[in-house]
Design a protein around this motif. Structure first.
Motif, short mmCIF file in Angstrom:
data_model
loop_
_atom_site.label_atom_id
_atom_site.label_comp_id
_atom_site.label_asym_id
_atom_site.label_seq_id
_atom_site.Cartn_x
_atom_site.Cartn_y
_atom_site.Cartn_z
N LYS A 81 61.73 34.65 52.17
CA LYS A 81 60.45 35.44 51.78
C LYS A 81 60.49 36.66 50.93
CE LYS A 81 56.46 37.67 54.34
NZ LYS A 81 55.86 38.21 55.58
N GLU A 82 61.57 37.42 51.17
CA GLU A 82 62.00 38.64 50.34
C GLU A 82 62.32 38.13 48.98
OE1 GLU A 82 64.91 40.99 52.06
OE2 GLU A 82 63.70 41.49 53.79
N HIS A 83 62.96 36.95 48.74
CA HIS A 83 63.40 36.52 47.33
C HIS A 83 62.63 35.78 46.63
CE1 HIS A 83 66.68 39.50 47.83
NE2 HIS A 83 67.12 38.97 48.97
N PRO A 105 82.40 33.59 49.97
CA PRO A 105 80.92 33.20 50.33
C PRO A 105 80.18 34.49 50.03
CG PRO A 105 82.30 33.56 52.43
CD PRO A 105 83.31 33.56 51.42
N ILE A 106 79.11 34.46 49.53
CA ILE A 106 78.02 35.66 49.35
C ILE A 106 77.06 35.59 50.39
CG2 ILE A 106 76.27 36.32 47.53
CD1 ILE A 106 77.64 34.84 45.47
N ILE A 107 77.23 36.59 51.36
CA ILE A 107 76.60 36.54 52.66
C ILE A 107 75.84 37.88 53.00
CG2 ILE A 107 77.94 34.67 53.73
CD1 ILE A 107 79.88 36.59 54.80
N ASP A 108 75.99 38.90 51.97
CA ASP A 108 75.58 40.23 52.43
C ASP A 108 74.58 40.75 51.17
OD1 ASP A 108 75.86 42.88 53.90
OD2 ASP A 108 76.03 43.28 51.60
N GLU A 109 73.47 41.24 51.52
CA GLU A 109 72.31 41.53 50.62
C GLU A 109 72.89 42.37 49.32
OE1 GLU A 109 69.18 40.65 50.42
OE2 GLU A 109 69.17 39.66 52.04
N GLU A 110 73.98 43.21 49.51
CA GLU A 110 74.54 43.94 48.42
C GLU A 110 75.09 43.22 47.57
OE1 GLU A 110 77.13 46.79 50.02
OE2 GLU A 110 75.93 48.16 51.02
N GLN A 111 75.43 42.04 47.95
CA GLN A 111 75.98 40.90 46.92
C GLN A 111 74.79 40.20 46.08
OE1 GLN A 111 78.36 38.83 49.95
NE2 GLN A 111 80.16 39.24 48.46
N VAL A 112 73.74 40.29 46.63
CA VAL A 112 72.56 39.35 46.07
C VAL A 112 71.94 40.39 44.80
CG1 VAL A 112 70.43 38.05 46.16
CG2 VAL A 112 72.19 38.37 48.27
N THR A 113 72.71 40.33 43.70
CA THR A 113 71.97 41.37 42.92
C THR A 113 71.13 40.39 41.93
OG1 THR A 113 73.83 40.29 41.15
CG2 THR A 113 74.47 42.44 42.40
N PRO A 114 70.40 41.09 40.94
CA PRO A 114 69.37 40.21 40.36
C PRO A 114 69.95 39.23 39.50
CG PRO A 114 68.77 42.74 39.89
CD PRO A 114 70.00 42.57 41.02
N LEU A 115 71.16 39.25 38.97
CA LEU A 115 71.83 38.15 38.38
C LEU A 115 72.27 36.99 39.40
CD1 LEU A 115 74.15 40.12 35.88
CD2 LEU A 115 72.13 38.62 35.27
N LEU A 117 70.93 36.33 42.28
CA LEU A 117 69.46 35.85 42.76
C LEU A 117 69.12 34.70 41.55
CD1 LEU A 117 67.41 35.57 44.99
CD2 LEU A 117 66.14 37.47 43.71
N ALA A 118 68.94 35.15 40.34
CA ALA A 118 68.58 34.30 39.40
C ALA A 118 69.34 33.11 39.22
CB ALA A 118 68.83 35.00 38.05
N ALA A 119 70.62 33.29 39.42
CA ALA A 119 71.75 32.05 39.61
C ALA A 119 71.42 31.12 40.70
CB ALA A 119 73.04 32.50 39.60
N MET A 120 71.23 31.74 41.77
CA MET A 120 70.70 30.89 43.05
C MET A 120 69.19 30.36 42.95
SD MET A 120 71.35 33.47 46.38
CE MET A 120 72.95 33.98 46.81
N LYS A 121 68.54 30.87 42.05
CA LYS A 121 67.12 30.08 41.99
C LYS A 121 67.25 28.99 40.67
CE LYS A 121 63.97 34.01 43.14
NZ LYS A 121 62.93 34.94 42.73
#
Length: 372
Positions: A81-83, A105-115, A117-121
């Motif tokens: 929902k947030e992202h 593993p990327i498992i913390d919100e601090e690791q989820v930078t805009p870049l 998140l864009a790679a995840m999407k």
């Protein structure tokens, strides 16, 4: 003819039929419901072994697995929902499926930078599903088995036919694992390959919901058990682990999320015990086994009620009463609960040694077919 006596072999069932139906139903229900996190990378433990360990926990304490599934669902839902990303992406993130360039593993919100998140999407939901080993046939078989056992139990009750304690226990497992399957419906199943996010990302010490047998801190056994039971956040360092622990879900607001998951856990445990109470008037080979079953069913039903009353902020209690109930539930109720669960695991099989004739009579399904 006496309908409670099996005189026609074509209208009777055998002990083998009962055991085969119940055991296969329990196994299939747990098999399709358990969705493990990512296995160790590189593989130190077989993914199949990780799955079997999770299934063992689901067999011994299915309510704990339901709470874990609920916590992970809340985490995936919030992340989605947030992202503005799919729920499948949220689960893949929560189970440690996304890793950085070094495999951590990327498992913390601090690791989820805009870049990041864009790679995840950029990773499509179909790409994640391709790594999943969903088995539609197994799920169809599980649903069929559940409906068969539940329908047969209800029909036997309606026709006043005896039912074994093993069948009642099977219905209880079918109900509980249904909740587990619901929460993990969108979680990738048996995924063994991570997806690397091609963005440099610093490692950091993370916290998460970790099972007591995965922690190596100074907590004693009771604290570790309560941590898994209540969903306490315990810390671990991802710089030393290239996989999340088996019972990990990303850190969340304990007051809002973990309490809600704990309510689900208690509700499922109460339902599990209440279903076992249905066998209250069932004939047992001995009075000792009957009393062990009845007392165990009551303990499994009542102890979660006590824990729910103490931990629910919407139930006002004086401090002294809440403290008294808490110590009584934890130091007396929890050990009794564990013993009661062990009894409810063993008694369904010991009671099969002496079955009353009505147990072997098949359900008369033809009476439910309208006659023209």
């Amino acid at each position: 003819m006496d309908t409670n006596t099996c005189t026609d072999i074509d209208k009777c069932r055998t002990l083998y039929d009962i055991m085969w139906t119940c055991l296969t139903t329990i196994f299939v229900c747990i098999w399709v419901s358990v969705h493990p996190n990512m296995p160790p990378q590189p593989e130190k433990i077989s993914p199949s072994w990780c799955r079997l360990m999770m299934m063992l926990v689901a067999l011994i304490a299915p309510e704990i697995m339901v709470a874990f599934a609920a916590r992970q669902w809340f985490s995936a839902k919030r992340f989605s929902k947030e992202h503005k990303i799919s729920l499948t992406h949220g689960f893949f993130y929560s189970m440690g499926g996304f890793v950085d360039t070094e495999g951590y593993p990327i498992i913390d919100e601090e690791q989820v930078t805009p870049l990041v998140l864009a790679a995840m999407k950029a990773v499509s939901e179909a790409d994640i599903e391709d790594k999943s080993k969903r088995d539609a046939l197994a799920k169809l078989l599980a649903v069929t088995q559940i409906l068969r056992v539940v329908a047969q139990s209800l029909a036997r009750w309606n026709q006043h036919l005896a039912i074994t304690s093993l069948e009642i226990a099977t219905v209880a497992y079918a109900v509980v694992t249904t909740f587990m399957w619901f929460f993990w419906m969108s979680k990738p199943l048996d995924t063994e390959t991570t997806i690397q996010i091609a963005v440099e990302n610093p490692h950091s010490t993370q916290g998460g919901t970790v099972a007591w047998f995965h922690t190596k801190d100074s907590w004693n056994a009771m604290d570790r058990f309560l941590g898994m039971l209540l969903g306490y956040s315990q810390s671990f360092d991802t710089r030393n682990l290239k996989n999340v622990p088996a019972f990990f879900s990303p850190p969340q607001d304990w007051q809002r999320v973990a309490r809600t998951a704990f309510r689900f856990e208690c509700a499922v445990a109460i339902a599990f015990g209440a279903i076992h109470c249905v066998a209250w008037n069932t004939k047992f080979p001995s009075m000792a086994e009957k009393w062990m079953w009845c007392l165990s069913a009551v303990v499994v039903t009542v102890v979660p009620v006590a824990l729910l009353v103490v931990w629910d902020p919407y139930i006002p209690l004086p401090d002294w009463l809440a403290t008294a109930i808490w110590y009584l539930a934890v130091f007396a109720g929890v050990p009794l609960y564990v013993v009661a669960r062990l009894f409810l695991l063993g008694l369904p099989f010991t009671t099969l040694r002496s079955l009353e004739p009505a147990v072997l009579v098949n359900v008369r399904w033809e009476i439910y077919i309208p006659h023209l």
